[in-house]
Design a protein around this motif. Structure first.
Motif, PDB file in Angstrom:
ATOM      1  N   ALA A   1      30.935  72.316   3.093  1.00  0.00           N
ATOM      2  CA  ALA A   1      32.112  72.442   3.967  1.00  0.00           C
ATOM      3  C   ALA A   1      32.375  71.158   4.712  1.00  0.00           C
ATOM      4  CB  ALA A   1      31.903  73.586   4.961  1.00  0.00           C
TER       5      ALA A   1
ATOM      6  N   PHE B   1      43.142  76.921   4.450  1.00  0.00           N
ATOM      7  CA  PHE B   1      42.121  77.968   4.613  1.00  0.00           C
ATOM      8  C   PHE B   1      41.699  78.565   3.267  1.00  0.00           C
ATOM      9  CE2 PHE B   1      43.589  77.916   9.084  1.00  0.00           C
ATOM     10  CZ  PHE B   1      42.345  77.747   9.684  1.00  0.00           C
ATOM     11  N   GLN B   2      42.539  78.413   2.240  1.00  0.00           N
ATOM     12  CA  GLN B   2      42.121  78.805   0.881  1.00  0.00           C
ATOM     13  C   GLN B   2      41.003  77.872   0.412  1.00  0.00           C
ATOM     14  OE1 GLN B   2      43.516  81.294  -1.295  1.00  0.00           O
ATOM     15  NE2 GLN B   2      44.354  81.982   0.661  1.00  0.00           N
ATOM     16  N   GLU B   3      41.139  76.577   0.767  1.00  0.00           N
ATOM     17  CA  GLU B   3      40.167  75.560   0.328  1.00  0.00           C
ATOM     18  C   GLU B   3      38.883  75.605   1.162  1.00  0.00           C
ATOM     19  OE1 GLU B   3      40.685  73.488  -2.200  1.00  0.00           O
ATOM     20  OE2 GLU B   3      42.821  73.888  -2.570  1.00  0.00           O
TER      21      GLU B   3
ATOM     22  N   GLN C   1      36.464  77.562   2.899  1.00  0.00           N
ATOM     23  CA  GLN C   1      35.984  78.952   2.992  1.00  0.00           C
ATOM     24  C   GLN C   1      34.820  79.102   3.968  1.00  0.00           C
ATOM     25  OE1 GLN C   1      37.209  81.766   1.508  1.00  0.00           O
ATOM     26  NE2 GLN C   1      38.920  80.568   0.724  1.00  0.00           N
ATOM     27  N   ARG C   2      34.171  77.992   4.291  1.00  0.00           N
ATOM     28  CA  ARG C   2      33.109  78.060   5.308  1.00  0.00           C
ATOM     29  C   ARG C   2      33.055  76.764   6.101  1.00  0.00           C
ATOM     30  NH1 ARG C   2      28.419  75.443   3.498  1.00  0.00           N
ATOM     31  NH2 ARG C   2      27.238  76.426   5.166  1.00  0.00           N
TER      32      ARG C   2
ATOM     33  N   ARG D   1      40.755  79.834  12.314  1.00  0.00           N
ATOM     34  CA  ARG D   1      41.755  80.748  11.747  1.00  0.00           C
ATOM     35  C   ARG D   1      42.584  81.380  12.854  1.00  0.00           C
ATOM     36  NH1 ARG D   1      38.156  83.006   7.668  1.00  0.00           N
ATOM     37  NH2 ARG D   1      38.728  82.107   5.654  1.00  0.00           N
TER      38      ARG D   1
END
Length: 701
Positions: free
Chosen positions: A2, A178-180, A182-183, A206
């Motif tokens: 990330a 936020f699709q890319e 993920q953490r 988010r």
């Protein structure tokens, strides 16, 4: 992983590409995924509320309406051209107006004619008709497809709009991000997250971009603001710990003859409790083999010079010399005179060194300094020159320290085999939260009471119509043997600004206070230094009763006999400047006055500044109001320094959180100074990656 994905160049995000990347970089400084993630909305639209056109009131704020565009047309020529659409619902119609519009916007509105749309904006009323200028607009279908009840609005520019990067596009890019991502690696310990009930880091991001409700938004803001304060404070505290380990200094372990002799025989007044407390703090610092790095804050007249003198005597009693540096020759001269007056009957040698010291005199001073005959050397930045060699420098006193650069202050560290102790002083009160953010790596002492016998300065607000009464009051004070300052904001007439002109003022005062009964001096920045000094000295010696001046007298003039400060066009001055000017009077035992002259009509800010001055003499209260009005960056000139570049946190509004973050960082380092415990690895990793190179690490020398 990330952490690495956040470093991805922004043109690799789906929906961006090379062209959009260029404009995002130049307009918003968004180069990588992490920059976009930290591009927060500046407000939110409540999507759950809709208005009807017949419910609009003159007082309505921004509103949302569902309806249809009936027609659109372009009106006017070239620069004056505007796009106007008629928007209607079942209760009536209003005009939508765009003064700046692109081909893309024209086509969007044309395509929307006759279809259900949602508009959002602030209504304006003219001739009982309503219009909305530059409304946001989207199809009802698009609007309903979003699950959010709070709709994020991002800051934008004309260039972004022209390139079609609308608010809606910015939202889509954030959703794609936020699709890319993920953490996200945590940067706080589980203990801190649980203690303050913070959301996880990815959830906080988010929720700040796409909150479901106000409660979720608040939680996200709390977490991200806390992070900003926490890592700033951690940086300052780590720097302070490093300083204590790295910079060893001399132990002044005894209070000796000079200190005791002065305290018993020559102390001119009983110390205030604040002075006693601060001397005790300094005494404890000097007794340790670690370099003292202390900031002494105190209002004008609170007795900083006496604290500095007592600190100097401790150093001298332990066999060390003292350097006392001031930013201007006038201020250096004033400190020298004060020390001579207080210590004149004792067996001590004090010298003064500045740009105007004669060659022969300079040679003698440098010789006495090198052989140790000279115990205290007062001066300007001339003290930093390589030729100025001390036999054994143990303590450096720096007045109005913000006027000296880091590199200049650091030069004192080389003046002995171990760096001397440092006491920096300021007469500009700094709000506590700002002091903790800017000077959190220093120990801070505050002189928060005035010596007994000092009468509080009476501050009054007067207008032009009161001028004759003002002149009579000035004459009454002069007849009592007092002197008067009259300060103007400008030297020459400015066509753009309606300030009282200094020269006009000087002439009208000279007419109202004629020779031989009165004598008037004038001082301003365009005069030659020798002429300025001559006029100033005439006033200091009492040969003139009135000194007409610009703000050159703000710092460093000490005339105890001056009891009246008249500030012309006071609304044009900042609060800290007004407070500094007021501090030029009230230095003797007589009642002193500060008269703020303004025009009749004042705007809200000016009114608040003037009423604050009238209400209180407390410099710290004045500084708090100043910070609320101007913001912390402007107050201390730190806007460009990188120290206070917060994205969300606000020193004025979030003071409580700042203190919480500072306390949390202190507790953390108390229990784990090296951040070695396994539970603190997330904090350590984030800190080392992101904060090691910031200005925090090199700001104080």
């Amino acid at each position: 992983m990330a952490g690495n994905i956040l470093k991805t160049p922004i043109d690799y995000l789906n929906g961006v590409g090379p062209e959009r990347a260029k404009i995002l970089q130049s307009e918003l400084g968004i180069y990588r995924f992490e920059d976009l993630l930290n591009h927060f909305p500046f407000r939110y639209i409540d999507r759950s509320k809709y208005f009807k056109i017949n419910e609009i009131l003159p007082t309505s704020a921004e509103i949302q309406i569902i309806g249809k565009i009936k027609s659109r047309q372009e009106i006017g020529q070239q620069r004056g051209k505007r796009l106007v659409a008629i928007f209607q619902d079942e209760t009536g119609e209003i005009e939508l107006v765009w003064f700046r519009f692109t081909k893309w916007l024209k086509e969007t509105i044309q395509n929307a004619v006759g279809k259900p749309v949602v508009i959002y904006g602030k209504p304006n009323e003219f001739n009982r008709k309503y219009s909305i200028v530059h409304p946001e607009l989207e199809t009802l279908e698009n609007h309903k497809s979003s699950p959010l009840s709070l709709f994020p609005v991002y800051s934008s520019t004309e260039k972004l709009q022209k390139k079609g990067i609308t608010n809606r596009v910015m939202q889509k890019l954030q959703l794609q991000l936020f699709q890319e991502v993920q953490r996200l690696e945590e940067n706080l310990s589980d203990e801190i997250i649980q203690k303050f009930r913070f959301p996880k880091r990815l959830d906080a991001y988010r929720q700040i971009h796409f909150p479901k409700n106000l409660e979720e938004l608040k939680q996200a803001e709390n977490r991200l603001k806390f992070e900003e304060f926490f890592f700033l404070q951690l940086g300052l505290l780590v720097k302070k710990l490093n300083h204590q380990q790295k910079f060893k200094s001399f132990e002044f372990d005894s209070i000796g003859d000079h200190f005791n002799e002065f305290y018993s025989n020559y102390l001119p007044f009983e110390l205030t409790n604040a002075q006693k407390r601060v001397v005790k703090e300094i005494r404890a610092d000097l007794a340790r083999p670690v370099q003292m790095n202390r900031l002494l804050q105190g209002d004008v007249g609170s007795g900083k010079t006496m604290v500095a003198l007592l600190s100097a005597l401790i150093a001298i009693d332990n066999g060390y010399q003292v350097a006392f540096m001031a930013p201007t020759e006038i201020l250096a001269q004033q400190h020298y005179q004060a020390l001579e007056n207080y210590l004149g009957k004792m067996d001590l040698k004090i010298g003064i060194l500045s740009g105007s010291t004669k060659t022969k005199e300079r040679r003698e001073i440098l010789e006495d300094l090198a052989t140790g005959k000279l115990e205290i050397l007062v001066g300007t930045h001339a003290l930093l020159e390589e030729k100025v060699v001390f036999q054994n420098l143990g303590l450096t006193l720096i007045d109005e320290q913000h006027k000296f650069g880091v590199a200049q202050r650091a030069q004192f560290l080389k003046k002995n085999k171990l760096p001397p102790h440092v006491l920096v002083m300021t007469a500009t009160p700094i709000p506590r939260t700002l002091a903790m953010s800017l000077y959190g790596d220093l120990d801070i002492s505050v002189l928060d009471e005035l010596p007994p016998g000092r009468k509080s300065i009476q501050t009054v607000h007067k207008k032009d119509k009161d001028r004759l009464a003002l002149f009579k009051f000035m004459k009454d004070e002069i007849q009592k043997g007092r002197q008067v300052y009259v300060v103007y904001p400008l030297i020459e007439e400015s066509e753009k600004l309606d300030y009282k002109d200094l020269m006009d003022g000087f002439e009208s005062i000279s007419r109202a206070f004629p020779l031989p009964d009165f004598a008037v001096s004038i001082v301003h920045g365009k005069m030659k230094p020798a002429d300025k000094d001559f006029e100033m000295q005439r006033f200091v010696k009492g040969q003139t009763q009135i000194l007409v001046a610009t703000t050159v007298i703000e710092v460093g003039v000490n005339v105890p006999n001056a009891s009246v400060m008249v500030i012309e066009s006071a609304e044009k001055f900042g609060l800290s400047q007004l407070h500094q000017l007021r501090g030029r009077v009230g230095r003797g035992a007589e009642q002193s006055y500060c008269i703020l002259m303004t025009k009749d009509q004042l705007n809200e800010d000016a009114y608040q500044r003037i009423s604050t001055m009238v209400r209180t003499n407390d410099g710290f209260e004045v500084a708090e109001v100043d910070m609320q009005l101007r913001g912390p960056g402007n107050l201390m000139g730190t806007q460009q320094s990188g120290v206070l570049n917060f994205k969300l946190a606000n020193l004025t509004k979030d003071q409580k959180m700042m203190h919480t973050a500072r306390f949390t960082a202190e507790e953390l380092l108390k229990n784990d100074p090296q951040l070695e415990k396994i539970e603190n690895q997330a904090i350590k990793n984030h800190f080392q990656k992101n904060y090691k190179e910031t200005l925090i690490w090199s700001r104080i020398g």
